[in-house]
Enzyme design. Structure first.
Site, mmCIF file in Angstrom:
data_model
loop_
_atom_site.group_PDB
_atom_site.id
_atom_site.type_symbol
_atom_site.label_atom_id
_atom_site.label_comp_id
_atom_site.label_asym_id
_atom_site.label_seq_id
_atom_site.Cartn_x
_atom_site.Cartn_y
_atom_site.Cartn_z
ATOM 1 C CG ASP A 1 3.205 -10.100 3.855
ATOM 2 O OD1 ASP A 1 2.114 -9.782 3.349
ATOM 3 O OD2 ASP A 1 3.468 -9.914 5.051
ATOM 4 C CB SER A 2 2.075 -8.109 -0.197
ATOM 5 O OG SER A 2 1.280 -7.560 -1.209
#
Length: 301
Positions: free
Chosen positions: A145-146
């Site tokens: 994620d991210s």
């Protein structure tokens, strides 16, 4: 939008986003992230987590009723400055519970103490270490994620070039372009529930260390500028209103067959809030189906 999402949006705009806007000390930011995860995110019952190493990189093995479906290699987010396997343990455990796969989360080195390319070097070493432990590429799924989603994509490009592509890739709101050229950094600046876009130049400088902004085009840091020869199936989730929306959408130029799915007005990396948000649970349902599908040939072999 669910009522839960409306409540979280209000809290994010009033509390979380202003706090991130003010926070300048990476050590303080790390401590705050750890406290948030410990107090607000619940690990599903039946989870087992054990420390381990792969390729000399420390990490955390997470399982929840495993069924030999393979391994998800998950890279946590946190702008390359914060986050850890512990902050993302609930999300990793929920993915394990929904898929039957085990999860390995490398504890890659963080900036500014360890600037680029330390995180990428650890990511590649961890993957090679899993292969040395006997896991085949077909039994591994990259996820993140991210910043961790961008790191996993950068690793995917390297593995495709090396002929060691995994079974698939999943990304939640991946940060894919540290040249900061995405239009949504501007158009969604006031709409993003969590990330203060004006801080990204400062954050990038800490990630790069002594390197120059031009080095942000390096595909090990910005997979939007990478090549992906013969890639595996790819699934990317992003929110319509987040500043990194275009980091996700523009990956179609590199991965034409990728499944890129936009949600509505939801916070950055909303699947972490599966304890609270029905939209997060829906996204994880979709993600689990994808992971089971790409691992199905390995499970049946």
């Amino acid at each position: 939008m669910s009522w839960q999402a409306q409540v979280i949006r209000a809290l994010a705009h009033r509390v979380s986003r202003p706090a991130l806007r003010r926070q300048r000390d990476p050590l303080a930011a790390r401590a705050r992230f750890e406290r948030f995860a410990r107090r607000s995110l619940r690990v599903p019952p039946g989870t087992l987590d054990l420390p381990g190493r792969a390729g000399g990189v420390p990490g955390l093995w997470v399982s929840n009723r495993p069924d030999d479906s393979g391994v998800i290699v998950y890279f946590h987010g946190g702008a390359y400055l914060m986050g850890s396997p512990r902050t993302h343990l609930p999300l990793a455990a929920e993915l394990a519970r929904r898929t039957g796969a085990r999860v390995f989360m490398p504890e890659y080195r963080l900036a500014p103490e360890h600037p680029f390319p330390a995180a990428f070097e650890d990511a590649e070493a961890a993957y090679d270490g899993l292969l040395a432990l006997g896991h085949s590429p077909e039994s591994l799924v990259l996820a993140g994620d991210s910043a961790g989603g961008g790191l996993a994509l950068a690793l995917l490009a390297r593995l495709c070039a090396r002929g060691l592509r995994p079974a698939g890739y999943v990304g939640f709101s991946p940060w894919t372009d540290l040249t900061l050229s995405g239009a949504s950094l501007v158009t969604n600046a006031s709409r993003d529930q969590l990330l203060p876009g004006h801080r990204l130049t400062e954050i990038r400088a800490m990630i790069l260390g002594g390197a120059t902004p031009q080095d942000a085009m390096d595909p090990r840091l910005s997979p939007l500028h990478a090549e992906f020869p013969a890639p595996p199936p790819v699934l990317i989730h992003a929110a319509q209103t987040e500043i990194l929306r275009d980091d996700a959408l523009r990956m179609r130029g590199r991965l034409p067959r990728a499944e890129i799915r936009l949600a509505g007005d939801l916070p950055h990396v909303w699947p972490m809030l599966f304890n609270w948000l029905p939209e997060a649970r829906d996204t994880l349902d979709d993600t689990a189906r994808f992971i089971r599908r790409v691992l199905a040939p390995e499970a049946g072999s």
